[in-house]
Design a protein around this motif. Structure first.
Motif, PDB file in Angstrom:
ATOM      1  N   UNK A 163       0.828  -1.222   0.000  1.00 31.74           N
ATOM      2  CA  UNK A 163       0.000   0.000   0.000  1.00 31.74           C
ATOM      3  C   UNK A 163       0.859   1.267   0.000  1.00 31.74           C
ATOM      4  N   UNK A 164       0.349   2.272  -0.666  1.00 33.79           N
ATOM      5  CA  UNK A 164       0.975   3.595  -0.676  1.00 33.79           C
ATOM      6  C   UNK A 164      -0.161   4.610  -0.569  1.00 33.79           C
ATOM      7  N   UNK A 165       0.137   5.804  -0.069  1.00 35.24           N
ATOM      8  CA  UNK A 165      -0.918   6.825  -0.103  1.00 35.24           C
ATOM      9  C   UNK A 165      -0.316   8.216  -0.268  1.00 35.24           C
ATOM     10  N   UNK A 166      -1.083   9.065  -0.893  1.00 37.99           N
ATOM     11  CA  UNK A 166      -0.626  10.422  -1.202  1.00 37.99           C
ATOM     12  C   UNK A 166      -1.765  11.405  -0.961  1.00 37.99           C
ATOM     13  N   UNK A 167      -1.381  12.608  -0.574  1.00 32.08           N
ATOM     14  CA  UNK A 167      -2.363  13.687  -0.519  1.00 32.08           C
ATOM     15  C   UNK A 167      -2.288  14.454  -1.845  1.00 32.08           C
ATOM     16  N   UNK A 168      -3.278  15.288  -2.089  1.00 35.33           N
ATOM     17  CA  UNK A 168      -3.251  16.119  -3.309  1.00 35.33           C
ATOM     18  C   UNK A 168      -2.011  17.005  -3.333  1.00 35.33           C
ATOM     19  N   UNK A 169      -1.652  17.529  -2.161  1.00 36.91           N
ATOM     20  CA  UNK A 169      -0.487  18.420  -2.100  1.00 36.91           C
ATOM     21  C   UNK A 169       0.795  17.658  -2.465  1.00 36.91           C
ATOM     22  N   UNK A 170       0.921  16.442  -1.971  1.00 32.78           N
ATOM     23  CA  UNK A 170       2.125  15.645  -2.288  1.00 32.78           C
ATOM     24  C   UNK A 170       2.203  15.333  -3.781  1.00 32.78           C
ATOM     25  N   UNK A 171       1.053  14.991  -4.368  1.00 33.90           N
ATOM     26  CA  UNK A 171       1.073  14.685  -5.805  1.00 33.90           C
ATOM     27  C   UNK A 171       1.407  15.929  -6.625  1.00 33.90           C
TER      28      UNK A 171
END
Ligand code: SF4
Length: 289
Positions: free
Chosen positions: A233-241
């Motif tokens: 699993x991985x996760x990102x916020x809009x800001x990180x992307x």
């Protein structure tokens, strides 16, 4: 005698030299301040002239390979000549057992989520997760194997759009809530040794979703390694992307504006190459090592 004079007199007696700081006249001080302010201003202008790393170029001319996908990008970065043979010379590739099995497992997974019934043994390490996914599908929250396209400015489009610049095909996209989504990628191969490549692939899918659904704030990506029963699993916020986007864009631009497709022969590239002399290659590449 004042305290200051007493100190001076003691210093004189001890033979230590006292240094008198020279006081600059007021006019000279003002001149120095003006020069310093000017220098700061000049630096500010210089910095503004430099390329803004958060901006992406959308007006470039594309070259011989005008449309990118994650797999073509990875091939190009490994060896541009491989992309030349595949996309420009259109040299056929051998069917490999591993690739055929991967395609069969993807089809199996998609078909089961759509239709249900008895879960195939090949998917049994993820029984509970597939059951959950089918429920989401029945609730209308799942897209599978959709053809997602983007233009140079990453605005979403169809694959037949005249301005198509990038293609993405997500195995599974689950709309979890108004602001969050889960992307699932089924893998028939192994996780070990592929973590970086698969994370990179996940980011490319998340960037497609980022532009297709501007209301999303949270992007989860999970790789299901169907044979091994493992996940990544991985996760990102809009800001990180948003921070990752310009670099990804630049990589895709390099591929889609390339003029030279020079070979990068080396043992690890060529052994696994579709055009090398290894087990999976056709032997079409004259540079194979
Ligand atoms: S065999 Fe080697 S040099 Fe030739 S296309 Fe493949 S990776 Fe590149």
């Amino acid at each position: 005698m004042s305290f200051k004079d007493a100190l001076k007199s003691r210093a004189a007696e001890s033979g230590h030299v006292t240094i008198q700081m020279e006081q600059k006249p007021a006019a000279e001080k003002a001149e120095t301040k003006t020069a310093f302010t000017g220098a700061l201003q000049a630096r500010k202008v210089d910095t503004a002239k430099k390329e803004d790393p958060t901006q992406i170029s959308t007006t470039f001319e594309t070259g011989a390979v005008p449309v990118w996908s994650f797999s073509t990008l990875k091939d190009y970065e490994a060896c541009p000549y491989r992309v030349y043979l595949a996309k420009i010379e259109k040299k056929p590739q051998k069917d490999s057992d591993a690739a055929s099995r991967g395609t069969a497992m993807h089809d199996m997974a998609e078909n089961w989520v759509r239709v249900g019934g008895e879960l195939p043994a090949e998917l049994s390490k993820f029984t509970a997760k597939f059951e959950w996914l089918r429920e989401q599908f029945i609730d209308g929250k799942v897209q599978m194997e959709e053809n997602w396209g983007i233009r140079k400015d990453w605005s979403p489009c169809e694959w037949n759009d005249p301005e198509l610049w990038g293609r993405g095909k997500l195995d599974v996209f689950v709309r979890e809530s108004e602001t969050s989504a889960l992307i699932i990628d089924h893998k028939s191969g192994r996780k070990y040794g592929n973590e970086l490549k698969h994370s990179d692939q996940g980011i490319s899918y998340a960037l497609h979703a980022f532009h297709r659904y501007p209301e999303l704030e949270h992007f989860s990506i999970n790789f299901w390694y169907l044979d091994k029963g493992e996940e990544m699993p991985r996760s990102f916020t809009r800001r990180q992307l948003g921070v990752l986007l310009p670099r990804y864009h630049k990589r895709a631009m390099e591929l889609t504006t390339a003029q030279n497709f020079l070979p990068k022969p080396n043992a690890s590239n060529c052994n696994w190459c579709a055009y090398g002399n290894g087990k999976f290659g056709t032997g079409d590449c004259p540079y194979a090592s």
